[in-house]
Design a protein around this motif. Structure first.
Motif, short mmCIF file in Angstrom:
data_model
loop_
_atom_site.label_atom_id
_atom_site.label_comp_id
_atom_site.label_asym_id
_atom_site.label_seq_id
_atom_site.Cartn_x
_atom_site.Cartn_y
_atom_site.Cartn_z
N ALA A 1 0.84 -1.21 0.00
CA ALA A 1 0.00 0.00 0.00
C ALA A 1 0.86 1.25 0.00
O ALA A 1 0.55 2.23 -0.68
N TRP A 2 1.95 1.24 0.76
CA TRP A 2 2.87 2.39 0.77
C TRP A 2 3.39 2.64 -0.65
O TRP A 2 3.48 3.78 -1.11
N PHE A 3 3.77 1.55 -1.33
CA PHE A 3 4.25 1.68 -2.70
C PHE A 3 3.15 2.23 -3.61
O PHE A 3 3.39 3.16 -4.39
N PHE A 4 1.94 1.68 -3.52
CA PHE A 4 0.85 2.15 -4.36
C PHE A 4 0.59 3.64 -4.17
O PHE A 4 0.35 4.36 -5.13
N GLU A 5 0.65 4.09 -2.94
CA GLU A 5 0.34 5.49 -2.65
C GLU A 5 1.46 6.45 -3.03
O GLU A 5 1.20 7.61 -3.29
N ASN A 6 2.69 5.96 -3.07
CA ASN A 6 3.81 6.84 -3.39
C ASN A 6 4.91 6.06 -4.13
O ASN A 6 6.00 5.85 -3.60
N PRO A 7 4.63 5.62 -5.37
CA PRO A 7 5.59 4.78 -6.08
C PRO A 7 6.90 5.47 -6.45
O PRO A 7 7.90 4.79 -6.71
N ASP A 8 6.94 6.78 -6.44
CA ASP A 8 8.17 7.48 -6.76
C ASP A 8 9.16 7.47 -5.58
O ASP A 8 10.36 7.64 -5.79
N LYS A 9 8.66 7.29 -4.38
CA LYS A 9 9.53 7.33 -3.20
C LYS A 9 9.62 6.02 -2.44
O LYS A 9 10.57 5.78 -1.73
N GLU A 10 8.60 5.20 -2.56
CA GLU A 10 8.58 3.90 -1.86
C GLU A 10 8.91 2.81 -2.87
O GLU A 10 8.54 2.90 -4.03
N ASN A 11 9.56 1.76 -2.39
CA ASN A 11 9.79 0.63 -3.27
C ASN A 11 9.13 -0.60 -2.67
O ASN A 11 8.75 -0.60 -1.50
N PHE A 12 8.99 -1.62 -3.48
CA PHE A 12 8.38 -2.86 -3.02
C PHE A 12 9.15 -4.02 -3.62
O PHE A 12 9.41 -4.04 -4.82
N ASN A 13 9.49 -4.98 -2.80
CA ASN A 13 10.26 -6.14 -3.23
C ASN A 13 9.32 -7.33 -3.37
O ASN A 13 8.74 -7.80 -2.39
N LEU A 14 9.19 -7.85 -4.58
CA LEU A 14 8.31 -8.99 -4.84
C LEU A 14 8.74 -10.25 -4.08
O LEU A 14 7.95 -11.17 -3.93
N GLU A 15 9.95 -10.27 -3.61
CA GLU A 15 10.43 -11.40 -2.84
C GLU A 15 9.52 -11.67 -1.63
O GLU A 15 9.31 -12.81 -1.23
N SER A 16 8.93 -10.61 -1.07
CA SER A 16 8.05 -10.78 0.09
C SER A 16 6.79 -11.57 -0.27
O SER A 16 6.25 -12.28 0.57
N PHE A 17 6.33 -11.49 -1.52
CA PHE A 17 5.21 -12.32 -1.96
C PHE A 17 5.61 -13.79 -1.85
O PHE A 17 4.88 -14.61 -1.33
N TYR A 18 6.78 -14.07 -2.39
CA TYR A 18 7.29 -15.44 -2.43
C TYR A 18 7.51 -16.01 -1.04
O TYR A 18 7.19 -17.15 -0.75
N LYS A 19 8.06 -15.19 -0.15
CA LYS A 19 8.42 -15.67 1.19
C LYS A 19 7.26 -15.72 2.17
O LYS A 19 7.26 -16.55 3.07
N HIS A 20 6.29 -14.82 2.05
CA HIS A 20 5.30 -14.67 3.12
C HIS A 20 3.85 -14.92 2.72
O HIS A 20 2.98 -14.97 3.60
N LEU A 21 3.56 -15.05 1.43
CA LEU A 21 2.17 -15.21 1.01
C LEU A 21 1.96 -16.54 0.29
O LEU A 21 2.85 -17.03 -0.38
N ASP A 22 0.77 -17.07 0.44
CA ASP A 22 0.38 -18.21 -0.36
C ASP A 22 -1.14 -18.21 -0.55
O ASP A 22 -1.85 -17.40 0.06
N ASN A 23 -1.59 -19.04 -1.42
CA ASN A 23 -3.02 -19.23 -1.69
C ASN A 23 -3.78 -17.92 -1.85
O ASN A 23 -3.45 -17.10 -2.70
N ASP A 24 -4.81 -17.73 -1.03
CA ASP A 24 -5.68 -16.56 -1.19
C ASP A 24 -4.95 -15.25 -1.00
O ASP A 24 -5.26 -14.25 -1.66
N TRP A 25 -3.97 -15.20 -0.08
CA TRP A 25 -3.22 -13.95 0.14
C TRP A 25 -2.39 -13.60 -1.08
O TRP A 25 -2.30 -12.44 -1.47
N LEU A 26 -1.78 -14.59 -1.69
CA LEU A 26 -0.99 -14.34 -2.89
C LEU A 26 -1.90 -13.89 -4.03
O LEU A 26 -1.56 -12.95 -4.76
N GLU A 27 -3.04 -14.53 -4.17
CA GLU A 27 -3.99 -14.11 -5.20
C GLU A 27 -4.43 -12.67 -4.99
O GLU A 27 -4.50 -11.89 -5.94
#
Length: 163
Positions: A46-72
């Motif tokens: 959400a931080w990234f969505f609200e301010n993509p020019d200043k916040e970054n987001f690492n997709l690795e966190s999807f891989y490490k912390h989400l599965d099933n419905d949360w990943l979807e």
């Protein structure tokens, strides 16, 4: 607030107080330390969505912390961000099925029925599907069943009529 952020807040309303638009928000490790790993991923997103020019987001966190419905949900939010919030995808040539749109997966179908007064959960839905008591899926992709919203609404009306 971006559409994609609102979609996150539908599942995690408590995160709203930590968004940059909220004057009391403090973007820090202290805020994150009070959240579980799934909430942390969605707050950073959400931080990234609200301010993509200043916040970054690492997709690795999807891989490490989400599965099933949360990943979807996370992937649906990313798709929503690029399609609706940034318009970086101007003429889409690829279509994906997302839970909030035209098709509902098994979990979302059960939630839809529960939200509309019927006592359904994923376990009950699975039993009813295996017994043929639920309409057959309108589409199956990679083994995942999806029902059109209209199919779900018809089934809901039939079940309400039986009660």
């Amino acid at each position: 607030m971006k559409t994609s952020t609102k979609h996150i807040l539908d599942s995690f309303p408590a995160l709203e107080k930590h968004l940059p638009s909220n004057e009391s928000a403090i973007l820090s490790d202290q805020v994150l330390s009070n959240l579980n790993e799934i909430e942390q991923v969605f707050l950073r997103l959400a931080w990234f969505f609200e301010n993509p020019d200043k916040e970054n987001f690492n997709l690795e966190s999807f891989y490490k912390h989400l599965d099933n419905d949360w990943l979807e949900l996370a992937l649906e939010c990313v798709h929503m961000f690029f399609m609706n919030d940034t318009y970086l995808i101007k003429d889409p040539t690829h279509s994906i099925i997302t839970n909030g749109d035209y098709y509902l997966n098994q979990s979302r179908f059960a939630e839809f029925l529960s939200e509309n007064g019927l006592n359904y959960d994923r376990f009950k839905m699975n039993k009813y599907i295996s017994r043929g008591l639920v309409p057959p899926p309108d589409i199956t992709i990679s083994g995942t069943k999806y029902w059109e919203r209209l199919t779900c609404e018809r089934f809901l009306e039939e079940q309400k009529y039986k009660e």
